[in-house]
Write an enzyme that holds these catalytic residues in place. Structure first.
Site, PDB file in Angstrom:
ATOM      1  N   PRO A 156      43.837 -95.180 -20.899  1.00  0.00           N
ATOM      2  CA  PRO A 156      42.721 -95.368 -21.579  1.00  0.00           C
ATOM      3  C   PRO A 156      42.124 -96.720 -21.025  1.00  0.00           C
ATOM      4  O   PRO A 156      42.938 -97.915 -20.894  1.00  0.00           O
ATOM      5  CB  PRO A 156      43.007 -95.476 -22.787  1.00  0.00           C
ATOM      6  CG  PRO A 156      44.026 -94.482 -23.050  1.00  0.00           C
ATOM      7  CD  PRO A 156      44.852 -94.710 -22.050  1.00  0.00           C
ATOM      8  N   ARG A 174      52.031 -97.982 -10.007  1.00  0.00           N
ATOM      9  CA  ARG A 174      50.980 -97.239 -10.409  1.00  0.00           C
ATOM     10  C   ARG A 174      50.345 -96.718  -8.774  1.00  0.00           C
ATOM     11  O   ARG A 174      50.160 -97.396  -8.037  1.00  0.00           O
ATOM     12  CB  ARG A 174      50.183 -97.863 -11.314  1.00  0.00           C
ATOM     13  CG  ARG A 174      50.543 -98.427 -12.573  1.00  0.00           C
ATOM     14  CD  ARG A 174      49.436 -99.353 -13.313  1.00  0.00           C
ATOM     15  NE  ARG A 174      49.901 -99.892 -14.447  1.00  0.00           N
ATOM     16  CZ  ARG A 174      49.143-100.535 -15.151  1.00  0.00           C
ATOM     17  NH1 ARG A 174      47.966-100.825 -14.946  1.00  0.00           N
ATOM     18  NH2 ARG A 174      49.575-101.127 -16.101  1.00  0.00           N
TER      19      ARG A 174
END
Length: 268
Positions: free
Chosen positions: A2, A254
């Site tokens: 988020p 990531r």
């Protein structure tokens, strides 16, 4: 993960369901606060600060939570079946006569004095969606380590708060720079525009159910509802600007995405 706009939407949902109401049930399922009982107290406010959530409660208390990768708060009507995951993933329950808020998989959950909130969020840079937003400070923070890769600098919440992995990739594309370009190599106008664009993107998506970034910059040829993002999640698909296949690689564990033609700079 988020990002700032999603966390702001979560704060709004929690505020609507809880603020001004007396808690009829509280259950904090983390060892440190398992015995804390907030029943009978009124929820005063729920706000977001970057990617952090602060639920302020009567008596000078704040419930601080952070969603990180897969945490979530769900709001249910009284008596409604909870559907956010198995019971062992529940970390918090706050209920009043009309609604129940359930926190699933929350990696950060702590009860602190409201006067001590800065201990949890005081390290954050200007919040892209908050009243403390200051583009000059954000730009100064972003450029403080000129040799740092742009993608890492954008993700550092101490520089400016609210950018996650999706916005990182999209902002690098709009700046026509790879995520590994040293931030100090950005031309001054490009760096300033990057901060402005970050603000524009999060503001544009703060109330949208589906995030989109392709309305910023040159509209892609044949733009359609499925083409909401320029590069994120589009590995091996054609760039919406030039048609070159989008590439992907890990940056600081990531995945990140970029167009090898539209974006200049190192690629690892």
């Amino acid at each position: 993960m988020p990002e700032g706009d999603t966390v702001l939407q979560t704060a709004k949902r929690l505020h609507t369901a809880l603020a001004g109401q007396v808690l009829t049930r509280s259950d904090l399922r983390v060892p440190r606060f398992a015995t804390a009982d907030l029943t009978g107290r009124t929820v005063l406010d729920v706000i977001s600060r970057g990617k952090h959530l602060l639920t302020r409660i009567e008596g000078g208390l704040t419930l601080h939570s952070h969603l990180r990768m897969d945490g979530a708060w769900r709001v249910y009507a009284a008596g409604e079946r909870w559907r956010g995951g198995p019971a062992h993933q529940i970390r918090a329950v706050l209920a009043n006569a009309e609604h129940t808020a359930v926190g699933y998989r929350l990696p950060v959950l702590e009860l602190l004095r409201t006067q001590d909130e800065e201990k949890a969020v005081g390290h954050l840079g200007p919040d892209l969606l908050g009243p403390d937003w200051d583009p000059d400070t954000a730009l100064h923070n972003l450029l403080a380590e000129p040799g740092r890769p742009l993608g890492e600098a954008l993700l550092d919440q101490r520089n400016l708060a609210g950018i996650g992995n999706i916005y990182k990739a999209e902002l690098c594309f709009l700046a026509r720079a790879t995520p590994w370009l040293p931030v100090g190599d950005l031309a001054a106008p490009t760096a300033a525009r990057l901060v402005t664009t970050a603000k524009q993107l999060l503001e544009a998506n703060r109330d949208r159910p589906m995030r989109t970034t392709t309305t910023t910059g040159t509209a892609p040829r044949g733009y359609g509802p499925k083409e909401r993002l320029w590069v994120y999640g589009r590995a091996n698909r054609p760039c919406l600007r030039c048609g070159t296949p989008i590439r992907s690689a890990d940056q600081d564990t990531r995945p990140t995405y970029w167009c090898p033609r539209c974006q200049s700079g190192p690629t690892h």
